[in-house]
Design an enzyme around this catalytic site. Sequence first.
Site, PDB file in Angstrom:
ATOM      1  CB  CYS A   1      13.140  -7.534 -16.230  1.00  0.00           C
ATOM      2  SG  CYS A   1      12.345  -9.127 -16.576  1.00  0.00           S
TER       3      CYS A   1
ATOM      4  CG  HIS B   1      -0.771   5.732   7.140  1.00  0.00           C
ATOM      5  ND1 HIS B   1      -0.011   4.672   6.696  1.00  0.00           N
ATOM      6  CD2 HIS B   1       0.050   6.820   7.117  1.00  0.00           C
ATOM      7  CE1 HIS B   1       1.205   5.098   6.406  1.00  0.00           C
ATOM      8  NE2 HIS B   1       1.279   6.390   6.663  1.00  0.00           N
TER       9      HIS B   1
ATOM     10  CB  CYS C   1       7.394 -11.269  -6.576  1.00  0.00           C
ATOM     11  SG  CYS C   1       6.417 -12.447  -7.559  1.00  0.00           S
TER      12      CYS C   1
ATOM     13  CB  CYS D   1       3.912 -12.143  -4.966  1.00  0.00           C
ATOM     14  SG  CYS D   1       4.196 -13.904  -5.307  1.00  0.00           S
TER      15      CYS D   1
ATOM     16  CB  CYS E   1       2.364   2.306   8.248  1.00  0.00           C
ATOM     17  SG  CYS E   1       0.656   1.762   8.468  1.00  0.00           S
TER      18      CYS E   1
END
Length: 520
Positions: free
Chosen positions: A63, A474, A99, A102, A171
Amino acid sequence: MGTRAGGSSCPHVVALKESRGLDTFRIILSNFVYCRSPRARRLKAQSCICHDCGTTADRLHCCLDCVYFGCYGNQHIQEHAKSHRHHLALDLSYGVLLCGTCGDYVYDEDVNKVLHEEKYRATQGTHANGTVAWQPSSNELNLLQHNPKRRKITHNSTIGLRGLINLGNTCFMNCIVQALMHTPFLRDFFLSDKHECLMIQSQNHCLVCEMSRLFQEFYSGCRSPHVPFKLLHLVWTHARHLAGYEQQDAHEFFIAALDVLHRHCKGDTDHTNHHNPHHCNCIIDQVFTGGLQSDVTCQACLGVSTTVDPFWDISLDLGTHLVQADSQDILTAGFLTAGASAITNGISYTSTSLTDCLKRFTRPEHLGSSAKIKCSHCHSYQESTKQLTMKKLPVVACFHLKRFEHSTKFRRKISTFVSFPVELDLTPFMAHRRNGLDTFSISPGEMCPTPASNENRYSLFAVVNHRGSIDSGHYTCFIRQHRDQWFRCEDDIITKATVADVVNSEGYLLFYHKQLVEYE
């Protein structure tokens, strides 16, 4: 993607720089990522454990607001960010910022500059990326001149194999990057340090320079997954229709990447050069550009009008056979199961092959009475036929199998099985072999062309697959290492594969290179 001061897309990074600067980030980098002293290495060994579960694995993060270490795999760093509103954390494995608010990794130009500075100091290199250009001595030059054959990598070598971290529905990008990294001609070009950046005023925004760095990363021997955040940022900057964390189409990304790479090879950052982008001699066009010949034949006078257009890839209809079904069946048709044939909601899809798709692509097509064109020979509007053939073959041929269908009535994915060979001969589809009929002058059992057509033979080296439906899914890919070793790449996970695994997969993008290209 909106960018702010320093090129950041995250408001929490902007707030950090404005309030406290990047000193904390630099201290953590120098002590826990790029250690420069024995003391720093001891401190890292003693401190780098998750404060919640005690693990030293699962990608530890530190952090930036308090002395807290948490793991990513068990969600402890994410929970810490939410509970304490400490937005930013540093990935101690790769030196990139996460983040937690976010919900993704962040690219920022100022942060990236500090990252490269600390890496430079730790490696004591002469370049900001920690690498030093090799300057051969006179003795080494003499050895190279007398031993021109390139030394082969051992059969079990993993050089060139490296996973890519998924940065949030990326991906599609990772698969294309893997295919490009294993394109022989591109590999030789970039590893020979032949790229000379023409974007003098904005080298940090040059996608070709980033590709050069990626090749260095892939072939450095490092086995830990690479984080392609700089590549993603550059793609978002130069191809804004791909910006954002929504799932994108791998084929669309491939074409957009080639376009940006081509422009940056020529030093064009904003489409200021309006000439045909394919008519140049940059590395992208040397490798991927071919010529597609279109012959339009007037049905009245049999006059032929011929044009040749460049192409980077060929999109092929699967030509699947549809059994009659009502409109409701078509509207509710979902994605299909691969196999010899598939039947869903009254719609029957028969299997096909790459060769069949190419035959349909190069078959004469009657344009009909509603599409009359003015004949340059008889000077009147007449019905005509159109036939596409290949005038010039590229070094690398990419075939896009059109598995996604969109219309006003339905949207669906076609997952029927399409067989494709490991070795492909494109001689029957060349313009000089055209005979004007719905047949080809190569016999069904003919596998070996004449010596003159050896340069038309190709070898498969990468396959991009898509599993799932048209709305969610995917991407994975298979890549060829050396001459006969195949590997399956699923983001940061790479596993050994067989040729059978490859040819039985649900191919979406197929990459072939000319057999004349040396592949060690």
